[in-house]
Write a protein that holds these residues in place. Sequence first.
Motif, PDB file in Angstrom:
ATOM      1  N   GLN A  61      -6.301   8.877  46.943  1.00  0.00           N
ATOM      2  CA  GLN A  61      -5.770   7.213  46.969  1.00  0.00           C
ATOM      3  C   GLN A  61      -6.308   6.657  46.465  1.00  0.00           C
ATOM      4  O   GLN A  61      -7.920   6.518  46.516  1.00  0.00           O
ATOM      5  CB  GLN A  61      -5.249   7.227  48.818  1.00  0.00           C
ATOM      6  CG  GLN A  61      -4.099   5.673  48.374  1.00  0.00           C
ATOM      7  CD  GLN A  61      -3.928   5.147  49.931  1.00  0.00           C
ATOM      8  OE1 GLN A  61      -3.729   6.379  50.911  1.00  0.00           O
ATOM      9  NE2 GLN A  61      -4.678   4.159  49.800  1.00  0.00           N
ATOM     10  N   TYR A 107       3.424   1.466  47.074  1.00  0.00           N
ATOM     11  CA  TYR A 107       2.281   2.735  46.517  1.00  0.00           C
ATOM     12  C   TYR A 107       3.619   3.531  45.641  1.00  0.00           C
ATOM     13  O   TYR A 107       4.619   3.421  46.076  1.00  0.00           O
ATOM     14  CB  TYR A 107       2.325   3.593  48.360  1.00  0.00           C
ATOM     15  CG  TYR A 107       1.019   2.965  48.879  1.00  0.00           C
ATOM     16  CD1 TYR A 107       0.287   3.472  49.525  1.00  0.00           C
ATOM     17  CD2 TYR A 107       1.668   1.886  49.759  1.00  0.00           C
ATOM     18  CE1 TYR A 107      -0.666   2.183  50.566  1.00  0.00           C
ATOM     19  CE2 TYR A 107       0.830   1.527  51.034  1.00  0.00           C
ATOM     20  CZ  TYR A 107      -0.150   1.683  50.284  1.00  0.00           C
ATOM     21  OH  TYR A 107      -0.850   1.105  52.160  1.00  0.00           O
ATOM     22  N   GLU A 117      -1.662   2.528  44.837  1.00  0.00           N
ATOM     23  CA  GLU A 117      -2.069   1.588  45.938  1.00  0.00           C
ATOM     24  C   GLU A 117      -2.056   0.278  44.663  1.00  0.00           C
ATOM     25  O   GLU A 117      -2.698   0.116  44.360  1.00  0.00           O
ATOM     26  CB  GLU A 117      -2.007   1.475  46.899  1.00  0.00           C
ATOM     27  CG  GLU A 117      -2.039   0.125  47.424  1.00  0.00           C
ATOM     28  CD  GLU A 117      -2.834  -0.091  49.248  1.00  0.00           C
ATOM     29  OE1 GLU A 117      -3.851   1.110  49.101  1.00  0.00           O
ATOM     30  OE2 GLU A 117      -2.984  -0.905  49.693  1.00  0.00           O
ATOM     31  N   TYR A 123      -7.510  -6.207  52.123  1.00  0.00           N
ATOM     32  CA  TYR A 123      -6.369  -6.180  53.557  1.00  0.00           C
ATOM     33  C   TYR A 123      -7.443  -7.038  54.700  1.00  0.00           C
ATOM     34  O   TYR A 123      -9.151  -6.813  54.342  1.00  0.00           O
ATOM     35  CB  TYR A 123      -7.404  -4.222  53.756  1.00  0.00           C
ATOM     36  CG  TYR A 123      -6.489  -3.261  53.311  1.00  0.00           C
ATOM     37  CD1 TYR A 123      -4.982  -3.640  53.016  1.00  0.00           C
ATOM     38  CD2 TYR A 123      -6.694  -2.516  53.724  1.00  0.00           C
ATOM     39  CE1 TYR A 123      -4.300  -2.553  52.465  1.00  0.00           C
ATOM     40  CE2 TYR A 123      -6.243  -0.638  53.106  1.00  0.00           C
ATOM     41  CZ  TYR A 123      -4.751  -1.422  52.976  1.00  0.00           C
ATOM     42  OH  TYR A 123      -4.484  -0.593  52.366  1.00  0.00           O
TER      43      TYR A 123
HETATM   44 FE   LIG Z   1      -4.936   1.267  51.440  1.00  0.00          FE
END
Ligand SMILES: [Fe+2]
Length: 127
Positions: A61, A107, A117, A123
């Motif tokens: 990812q 995503y 993403e 975050y």
């Molecule tokens: Fe993430």
Amino acid sequence: MTVQFNHTIIRARDQEASARFLTEILGLPDATRFGPFQVVKVENDVNLDFYETDGEIASQQYAFLITESEFDEIFARIRERRIDYWADPGQSRPGEINHRDGGRGLYFEDLNGHLLEILTRPYGSGD
Ligand SMILES: [Fe+2]
């Protein structure tokens, strides 16, 4: 401490197509060649080195922090190309985006099944 993340190798079935997919969708400069790699450079000087292999490709990812206007452009390209997208990394909310930290994110998969993403707020940056 001056440690900086510099590059990662992304395994791909077709490294040129995979690098082009990423640069076109995200609106990045064309990839350049370095040895066996197709190199995509992002704004904070991290290189994504696409490496071609016939072997197994484990899905990884990769997350890209973008601006709200870039989100509009990238999201438009995702929809134009009818690329599937999800609000969550578990891919349980198809066709939705998320609003974590007061921003927008989603995503989608690259040509090799890597999960990409995009997010407009890091975050934990929201209230
Ligand atoms: Fe993430």
